[in-house]
Design an enzyme around this catalytic site. Sequence first.
Site, short mmCIF file in Angstrom:
data_model
loop_
_atom_site.label_atom_id
_atom_site.label_comp_id
_atom_site.label_asym_id
_atom_site.label_seq_id
_atom_site.Cartn_x
_atom_site.Cartn_y
_atom_site.Cartn_z
N GLY A 197 0.80 -1.22 0.00
CA GLY A 197 0.00 0.00 0.00
C GLY A 197 0.84 1.27 0.00
N THR A 198 1.90 1.27 0.77
CA THR A 198 2.73 2.47 0.87
C THR A 198 3.32 2.83 -0.49
OG1 THR A 198 3.27 1.96 3.17
CG2 THR A 198 4.79 3.42 2.00
N ASN B 97 -8.33 3.72 8.36
CA ASN B 97 -7.76 2.63 9.15
C ASN B 97 -7.99 2.79 10.65
OD1 ASN B 97 -5.94 4.72 8.10
ND2 ASN B 97 -4.44 3.91 9.53
N GLN C 178 -7.71 -0.44 3.26
CA GLN C 178 -8.56 -1.04 4.30
C GLN C 178 -9.91 -1.49 3.76
OE1 GLN C 178 -7.74 -1.84 7.37
NE2 GLN C 178 -5.78 -0.78 7.52
N SER D 116 -3.33 -3.45 -0.78
CA SER D 116 -2.24 -4.15 -0.11
C SER D 116 -2.67 -5.57 0.22
CB SER D 116 -1.89 -3.40 1.18
OG SER D 116 -0.90 -4.10 1.88
N ALA D 117 -1.83 -6.55 -0.14
CA ALA D 117 -2.22 -7.97 0.01
C ALA D 117 -2.34 -8.39 1.47
CB ALA D 117 -1.21 -8.86 -0.70
N HIS D 118 -1.47 -7.83 2.35
CA HIS D 118 -1.45 -8.37 3.72
C HIS D 118 -2.65 -7.95 4.56
CE1 HIS D 118 0.08 -4.95 6.32
NE2 HIS D 118 0.46 -4.48 5.15
N THR E 54 12.76 -7.03 -10.63
CA THR E 54 12.29 -8.40 -10.86
C THR E 54 11.00 -8.64 -10.07
OG1 THR E 54 14.56 -9.11 -11.14
CG2 THR E 54 12.94 -10.84 -10.65
N CYS F 70 1.19 2.06 12.73
CA CYS F 70 2.43 2.69 12.29
C CYS F 70 2.98 3.62 13.37
CB CYS F 70 2.21 3.45 11.01
SG CYS F 70 1.39 2.42 9.79
C1 LIG Z 1 -5.13 3.07 4.84
C2 LIG Z 1 -3.76 2.48 4.68
N1 LIG Z 1 -2.99 2.88 3.65
C3 LIG Z 1 -1.77 2.38 3.45
C4 LIG Z 1 -1.23 1.44 4.29
C5 LIG Z 1 0.14 0.90 4.03
O1 LIG Z 1 0.08 -0.38 3.45
P1 LIG Z 1 1.38 -1.32 3.48
O2 LIG Z 1 1.54 -1.80 4.87
O3 LIG Z 1 1.03 -2.44 2.52
O4 LIG Z 1 2.53 -0.52 2.98
C6 LIG Z 1 -1.98 1.01 5.39
C7 LIG Z 1 -1.41 0.05 6.37
O5 LIG Z 1 -1.66 0.11 7.54
C8 LIG Z 1 -3.29 1.54 5.58
O6 LIG Z 1 -4.05 1.16 6.61
#
Ligand SMILES: Cc1ncc(COP(=O)(O)O)c(C=O)c1O
Length: 383
Positions: free
Chosen positions: A71-72, A151, A179, A199-201, A237, A325
């Site tokens: 996601g970041t 989030n 989210q 974001s996959a996780h 890659t 975070c």
């Molecule tokens: C709203 C939101 N954006 C972005 C992210 C970042 O995603 P990633 O952990 O895959 O970099 C998060 C992760 O907590 C999130 O909640």
Amino acid sequence: MRRVYLDHAATTPMDPAVAEVYIRHATGVFGNASSLHQWGAAARNALEEAREQVAALIGAHPREIIFTSGGTESDNMAIRGTAYQLRERGRHIITSAIEHHAVLHTCQDLEREGFAVTYLPVDREGFVDPGDVKKAIRPDTILITIMMANNEVGTIEPAGEIAALARAAGIIFHTDAVQAVGKIPVDVERLGVDLLSISAHKLHGPKGVGALYIRQGVHIAPILFGGEHERRLRPGTQNVPGAAAFAAASSMAARRLAEDARVQASLRDRLLDGIVSAIPDTAVTGRRYDRLPNHASVLIAGVDGSALLAGLDMAGIAASAGSACTAGAVEPSHVLAAMGLLREGDFAALRLTLGRSTTVEDIDYVLDVLPGLVDRLRRQSRP
Ligand SMILES: Cc1ncc(COP(=O)(O)O)c(C=O)c1O
């Protein structure tokens, strides 16, 4: 001791079936997807199949999916890529005060490079008013980036309405749907968004993998340079096992979405009702019902956030104080500040986020532990 994981907004466990796909690809399909031999071809096929499955989850065309590290990176790529692509046309960006730091810090960095950013306020439930978006649009606005779901407080923003405003004004619209995807229906055509981060996780897939949806016909500048991978927008890659597992998690999320949402929303309501009725001086943050189905968040007066998290952890319960975070430091949350909810004195902003494996026994265990813990902490903090 019972162990209850209620921090799925921070990350989810990889589903065993997804992990099996990951291992199968990591060991059996290990070729470089750019290589010209059959090992490369097998990896390329797996990657393209994964792209189709991820695209299907959000109603996109496979060509519109760029695999990223999460996601970041997707947020950075969308915002900076649009800013650099369109900087001759204008240098104004609109976002909200409650975005994830991946969005906020990218915007702040662009301000240092001469871009102007409007940070829109939100109301006490964390909603951005589309009317405020409309008012903030200037002739030099090139990008609007507003998250799909928050989030920290689970608020679902009116992303479709804002996308329509952006489109009418000829402005690119990005949404951070990290989210939202896998929790509520997300369809890029229905929403009318140009760029969307996943974001996959967060959906029982692996960490370190994600995607940026880029609507066909929308161009962004690359922010990384190297080879020709991912349409030259994300050189490096490709992470084939990660993409394949992400795809398996996406298909599973698509299949289970309605049922997961129904079950989790009912457990969430049991949890929120239980907390608010058993513990005095608590308030739900965000909207009470119309929120992410797996998301519960409350303010609890008279207790310190870190002490509460530590007490829950000792009882085997994983929770979070707002965003993971910054939770290490439990800093005052920029989201609660923007919602006008930061008050004098001690209070804990507790976030409990449910997942597929959460049971009614888990919820009832939390409801057994939490009132006594809060009571003890309140008594300890009284002089
Ligand atoms: C709203 C939101 N954006 C972005 C992210 C970042 O995603 P990633 O952990 O895959 O970099 C998060 C992760 O907590 C999130 O909640």
